[in-house]
Design an enzyme around this catalytic site. Structure first.
Site, PDB file in Angstrom:
ATOM      1  N   SER A  53     -10.820  -7.629   5.107  1.00 16.77           N
ATOM      2  CA  SER A  53     -11.926  -6.588   5.522  1.00 16.77           C
ATOM      3  C   SER A  53     -11.212  -5.323   4.924  1.00 16.77           C
ATOM      4  O   SER A  53     -12.083  -4.173   4.826  1.00 16.77           O
ATOM      5  CB  SER A  53     -12.570  -6.323   7.439  1.00 16.77           C
ATOM      6  OG  SER A  53     -11.896  -6.020   8.019  1.00 16.77           O
ATOM      7  N   TYR A  56      -5.042  -3.783   1.781  1.00 16.97           N
ATOM      8  CA  TYR A  56      -4.570  -4.956   0.714  1.00 16.97           C
ATOM      9  C   TYR A  56      -5.178  -6.248   1.045  1.00 16.97           C
ATOM     10  O   TYR A  56      -4.942  -6.695  -0.138  1.00 16.97           O
ATOM     11  CB  TYR A  56      -3.039  -5.378   0.376  1.00 16.97           C
ATOM     12  CG  TYR A  56      -2.729  -3.688  -0.525  1.00 16.97           C
ATOM     13  CD1 TYR A  56      -2.427  -4.161  -1.940  1.00 16.97           C
ATOM     14  CD2 TYR A  56      -2.288  -3.174   0.421  1.00 16.97           C
ATOM     15  CE1 TYR A  56      -2.620  -3.268  -2.213  1.00 16.97           C
ATOM     16  CE2 TYR A  56      -1.550  -1.814  -0.871  1.00 16.97           C
ATOM     17  CZ  TYR A  56      -1.514  -1.995  -1.800  1.00 16.97           C
ATOM     18  OH  TYR A  56      -1.204  -0.778  -2.785  1.00 16.97           O
ATOM     19  N   TYR A 241       9.354   5.494   7.468  1.00 15.69           N
ATOM     20  CA  TYR A 241       9.269   4.087   7.457  1.00 15.69           C
ATOM     21  C   TYR A 241       9.765   3.086   7.078  1.00 15.69           C
ATOM     22  O   TYR A 241       9.977   2.310   7.974  1.00 15.69           O
ATOM     23  CB  TYR A 241       8.174   3.965   6.129  1.00 15.69           C
ATOM     24  CG  TYR A 241       7.233   3.196   5.871  1.00 15.69           C
ATOM     25  CD1 TYR A 241       5.581   2.769   6.275  1.00 15.69           C
ATOM     26  CD2 TYR A 241       7.598   2.140   5.288  1.00 15.69           C
ATOM     27  CE1 TYR A 241       4.955   1.932   6.229  1.00 15.69           C
ATOM     28  CE2 TYR A 241       7.089   0.491   5.087  1.00 15.69           C
ATOM     29  CZ  TYR A 241       5.367   0.989   5.872  1.00 15.69           C
ATOM     30  OH  TYR A 241       4.601   0.005   5.691  1.00 15.69           O
TER      31      TYR A 241
END
Length: 402
Positions: A53, A56, A241
């Site tokens: 939904s 990606y 990250y």
């Protein structure tokens, strides 16, 4: 009917309501952006998209439906309209289902906890009853704050922290008047079992569980292929990250891919891979310190040469279906991020990164584009939508049509 005018009210990058018409138009745009769509109808391959939904996963769903003609199941976790509007993903799913029906694609959408064995049981039942008991493709695109282990009932919580030492970076925020501000933020390092918790949520454990669950019920077709969507990103954001807790989870995801690839290759002549996608504005990425500033600067360097999530997922489907060569890096990963990590591009972004301040960032980054992209996540800033008009927020979840 529940009609009202919906204004884009937000707390930072998080919007309190979503716009149904804008979300529908956005899905229409994504579908129309897919080149050379297959004709309506037909018996396309059966696919399961977990996380269908948003981000990606949404792009994988739309590109698969339009470009390949997939049929099958999308799984996501969205909130229905109540006191507030439904979540953007609720409205995007309804819009995707509408387009799938219009183009003769048999696509069922299930709303619930993808980590649970209850959802796995629902999917297995549908595959057996509706789709001939075979699954050709599984795309795994899940970003979540927590996961309940189906075996133990323990709730694991993911965190976004560096490993070893604090990470100080400059991030982009906007004040109440919309003026950009570059602020320095320091994130403390992971402690205790932060890494293990994050790996349990965002690593490959649930992906592998899905494969095992379906394989044990003989639902995987010969030549079955599965891909988990991942991200590496720029050295500029590596501290928070790729070198942080999320990076540890991504490394676990890639290790899981190698183990699954060997197993599926022997059993079914199949494949398991990770796809390293490129930067984009998503509901998940805007929560990461420094990413907003980085993506805005990247857009400032590349402009329209940035490849959208839909464009990237078209390339992924082409590689998976054999319409294009399967191109892997030295670690066996599909790389859809080469345009972002091109040395010349990264040098140009790094130069702007080093000098971007609150005063200069409007000249160095495409902030108008970035702001529009954030609003579009919730159905705002979509061309052709009259945001002064009242809109019905009570959009039903797509029902199965036999």
């Amino acid at each position: 009917m529940s009609e009202r005018v919906i204004a884009p009210k937000s707390r930072g990058f998080l919007f309190l309501d979503s716009h149904p018409t804008g979300c529908r138009r956005l899905v229409d745009e994504m579908w129309q952006a897919v080149p050379e769509p297959v004709p309506a109808g037909g018996e396309g391959p059966v696919a399961l998209i977990i996380g269908s939904s948003a981000g990606y996963g949404l792009a994988a769903t739309i590109a698969g439906l339009a470009r390949v003609g997939i049929r099958g199941i999308g799984v996501c976790f969205e909130k229905a309209p109540a006191r507030r509007t439904g979540t953007a993903g609720w409205y995007r799913t309804a819009a995707t289902a509408r387009l799938a029906r219009q183009h003769g694609r048999d696509m069922v959408f299930l709303n619930g906890d993808a980590f649970s064995d209850t959802m796995k049981e629902q999917v297995a039942g549908l595959l057996a009853e509706r789709f001939g008991g075979r699954l050709d493709f599984l795309i795994y695109s899940v970003a979540a704050p927590r996961r309940t282990d189906p075996d133990t009932g323990h709730v694991h919580a993911s965190v976004l922290k560096p490993i070893g030492s604090p990470c100080t970076t400059k991030t982009l925020v906007f004040d109440d008047d919309g003026a950009p501000e570059v602020k320095e933020v320091t994130t403390p390092p992971a402690e205790g079992d932060d890494v293990e918790q994050t790996v349990a949520v965002m690593g490959g454990t649930d992906w592998e569980r899905w494969i095992t669950y379906l394989d044990d019920r003989s639902l995987l077709a010969e030549g079955f292929a599965t891909v988990a969507l991942s991200y590496i990103g720029s050295p500029l954001t590596a501290g928070i990250y790729r070198q942080g807790t999320i990076g540890a989870a991504k490394s676990h995801l890639e290790a899981t891919a190698r183990a699954l690839d060997e197993r599926l290759g022997k059993a079914l002549g199949g494949r398991a891979l990770t796809s390293v996608n490129a930067a984009a504005v998503t509901q998940s990425s805007t929560a990461i310190p420094g990413i907003a500033r980085y993506v805005g600067l990247l857009r400032g360097v590349l402009g329209d040469a940035m490849v959208s999530p839909t464009g990237q997922l078209v390339e992924l489907w082409d590689q998976l279906t054999g319409d294009g060569p399967l191109v892997l890096d030295e670690e066996g990963r599909i790389r859809l991020d080469t345009w972002e990590l091109d040395p010349a591009v990264q040098d140009a972004v790094a130069e702007r990164w080093s000098v971007a301040t609150s005063d200069t960032v409007p000249e160095l980054a495409d902030l108008d584009w970035f702001g529009d992209e954030v609003r579009r996540l919730y159905g705002f800033s979509v061309p052709g939508v009259d945001y002064s008009a009242a809109v019905d927020t009570e959009v039903a979840w797509p029902t199965r049509i036999n």
